[in-house]
Design a protein around this motif. Structure first.
Motif, PDB file in Angstrom:
ATOM      1  N   CYS A 129      18.462  34.424  -4.403  1.00 40.91           N
ATOM      2  CA  CYS A 129      17.167  33.808  -4.091  1.00 40.91           C
ATOM      3  C   CYS A 129      16.414  34.707  -3.120  1.00 40.91           C
ATOM      4  N   GLU A 177      16.290  32.317  -8.844  1.00 37.83           N
ATOM      5  CA  GLU A 177      15.004  31.637  -8.922  1.00 37.83           C
ATOM      6  C   GLU A 177      14.247  32.132 -10.146  1.00 37.83           C
ATOM      7  N   ASN A 224      18.799  15.114  -3.348  1.00 38.69           N
ATOM      8  CA  ASN A 224      19.007  15.924  -2.147  1.00 38.69           C
ATOM      9  C   ASN A 224      18.736  17.394  -2.407  1.00 38.69           C
ATOM     10  N   GLU A 225      17.855  17.688  -3.349  1.00 37.71           N
ATOM     11  CA  GLU A 225      17.639  19.076  -3.769  1.00 37.71           C
ATOM     12  C   GLU A 225      17.209  19.971  -2.611  1.00 37.71           C
ATOM     13  N   LYS A 226      16.230  19.532  -1.825  1.00 38.46           N
ATOM     14  CA  LYS A 226      15.734  20.359  -0.723  1.00 38.46           C
ATOM     15  C   LYS A 226      16.814  20.580   0.333  1.00 38.46           C
ATOM     16  N   GLU A 227      17.596  19.534   0.575  1.00 36.22           N
ATOM     17  CA  GLU A 227      18.654  19.627   1.583  1.00 36.22           C
ATOM     18  C   GLU A 227      19.724  20.625   1.160  1.00 36.22           C
ATOM     19  N   TRP A 228      20.139  20.568  -0.112  1.00 35.96           N
ATOM     20  CA  TRP A 228      21.139  21.512  -0.607  1.00 35.96           C
ATOM     21  C   TRP A 228      20.584  22.931  -0.628  1.00 35.96           C
ATOM     22  N   LYS A 229      19.341  23.090  -1.057  1.00 43.19           N
ATOM     23  CA  LYS A 229      18.773  24.431  -1.221  1.00 43.19           C
ATOM     24  C   LYS A 229      18.635  25.163   0.104  1.00 43.19           C
ATOM     25  N   LYS A 230      18.375  24.425   1.184  1.00 42.38           N
ATOM     26  CA  LYS A 230      18.152  25.052   2.489  1.00 42.38           C
ATOM     27  C   LYS A 230      19.392  25.042   3.368  1.00 42.38           C
ATOM     28  N   PRO A 234      19.078  30.243   1.701  1.00 41.53           N
ATOM     29  CA  PRO A 234      18.447  29.705   0.491  1.00 41.53           C
ATOM     30  C   PRO A 234      19.374  29.820  -0.717  1.00 41.53           C
ATOM     31  N   CYS A 235      19.665  28.708  -1.323  1.00 43.72           N
ATOM     32  CA  CYS A 235      20.411  28.634  -2.587  1.00 43.72           C
ATOM     33  C   CYS A 235      21.896  28.935  -2.472  1.00 43.72           C
TER      34      CYS A 235
END
Length: 448
Positions: A129, A158, A193-199, A203-204
């Motif tokens: 990412c 991404e 929880n996509e944003k929580e996992w991604k950050k 990132p990713c």
């Protein structure tokens, strides 16, 4: 005095109420997980060969791909229930899900290429990412340069990086193309929880936790961070899978060799594996076992499967973890130490192994097998020895003589880094690399 006692009592009551509410929240998350267990037991997650069962868990040793089945089964997969908490391909066009839910436009098969020798392939996954394109390509290049057996790459990136990866890998010389195949996947996390996992941490980076749930047709896999460089053939670390005993399902190196400079044993606010924790930058996974095993945990007396444990674990520890998904892996294997195979530090050699003086004894004896340039050391001047290795592989052009255009310039660059502790240990960087280059050169001569 009475006023102070009343204040203390109020504070105690507030803390008790807060702790009770927190426990209720964790319990509710866990309850919803357990209630959905039957729904998540998808038919396609069952391997066709059941002979490896032991107490309900698959104990397959042979790495590689599980059976693919016929076309109808693959189409049913796309229409079936979601993977664990989410459908990782929900954002893709409907016609993409034709073969194993792969990104078909990103999957290449060439006559006589690695795909026809699937039993020999090493399967390698990476997550990229942000500005990690060039670093990831250099890692893949190091894998191809020194490996004698074919490779399969699983690249999670991404969407804006997909074309760049495809164009760069397709531009590699025709003489190199038969050595590897690749598939490019989108980054996908559970929707709620996509944003929580991604950050989480980087990132990713936490995408690696979901690989067993996304790559359900893959039996075993090597996951590496983008800042990894192979100085030895990939198939050599792949061979460690055959050393797993009946309970082991993943392999990693210790986070530290020297407890006095260890991070987990001095600062962690959560359980961790062993004396100094484990580092997840290089991770071997028997994903069949990961999907089938039930893991002990400190949230319930009920053992949980991989797809069930991740979300409750994050909710319980998210305020106590520093290194994101690596911390979650440490917590899981703290409670399940019998499931982890620990390989030596030369398979995941980092600046911590030399920054205060050499402390990786296995590397002293045999050299560095895999270099891990964490903390961005490939791109700054803090550890010039690490940067020298990265730039030597990055600048090397396929087809040139590796001894004269890669090894010799690298040794000259390393001579200028001896003012640092890692520079003084840089002979360990080339000790095994020399053998890898000699073997690769001999292969070229034999094929020529």
């Amino acid at each position: 005095m009475k006023h102070k006692m009343r204040c203390y009592l109020h504070a105690f009551l507030l803390c008790t109420i807060f702790a009770f509410v927190s426990l209720l929240y964790v319990f509710s998350q866990l309850t919803s997980t357990l209630e959905g267990r039957d729904e998540w037991n998808l038919p396609e997650q069952r391997a066709s060969d059941k002979s490896g069962h032991d107490s309900g868990n698959l104990l397959r040793k042979g790495p590689g791909l599980a059976g693919h089945g016929d076309g109808k089964e693959e189409l049913d997969r796309c229409k079936s229930l979601s993977v664990s908490y989410w459908d990782p391909y929900r954002g893709l066009p409907a016609d993409v899900c034709g073969v194993n839910c792969f990104l078909e436009s990103s999957f290449r098969e060439r006559p006589g290429s690695a795909v026809e020798q699937s039993d020999e392939r090493s399967h390698l996954a990476v997550v990229a990412c942000g500005p990690r394109l060039e670093e990831t390509l250099t890692m893949l290049k190091s894998a191809v340069l020194f490996s004698r057996k074919p490779l399969k790459f699983y690249i999670f990136a991404e969407n804006e990086l997909h074309d760049s990866f495809r164009n760069e890998l397709d531009s590699w010389p025709m003489a190199v193309q038969p050595k590897f195949n690749f598939t490019i996947y989108p980054i996908t996390f559970p929707g709620d929880n996509e944003k929580e996992w991604k950050k989480l941490f980087k990132p990713c980076a936490s995408q690696r936790l979901f690989l067993p749930l996304i790559l359900r047709e893959v039996d075993s896999l090597i996951y590496v961070d983008t800042d990894i460089l192979f100085l030895r053939p990939v198939e050599d670390i792949w061979a460690l899978l055959s050393q797993f005993n009946a309970s082991q399902l993943a392999a990693m190196a210790p986070e530290h060799e020297e407890p006095r400079i260890g991070w987990y044993n001095r600062f962690a606010r959560h359980p961790y594996y062993g004396k100094t924790g484990i580092n997840s930058g290089v991770m071997l996974m028997n994903m069949t076992r990961l999907r089938e095993t039930f893991f002990k945990n400190d949230m319930t007396t009920v053992a949980l499967q991989w797809k069930e444990i991740l979300m409750p674990l994050l909710q319980k520890y998210k305020l106590n973890i520093t290194w994101g998904d690596q911390d979650l892996l440490n917590i899981i294997f703290h409670h399940n130490p019998e499931s982890l195979y620990v390989f030596p530090c030369q398979w995941n050699y980092r600046p911590d192994h030399c920054i205060y003086g050499s402390n990786c004894q296995q590397a002293e004896k045999e050299g560095v097998f895999i270099l891990h340039g964490n903390r961005g050391v490939y791109h700054d001047d803090k550890q010039p020895a690490f940067r020298a290795v990265y730039e030597a592989i990055q600048k090397y052009s396929f087809g040139e003589n590796m001894e004269t255009t890669l090894l010799q310039p690298l040794e000259a660059s390393l001579q200028t880094t001896t003012h640092t502790y890692c520079g003084r240990a840089s002979h360990l960087f080339t000790k095994r690399l020399k053998q890898s280059i000699m073997s690769a050169q001999q292969d070229v001569i034999q094929r020529g």
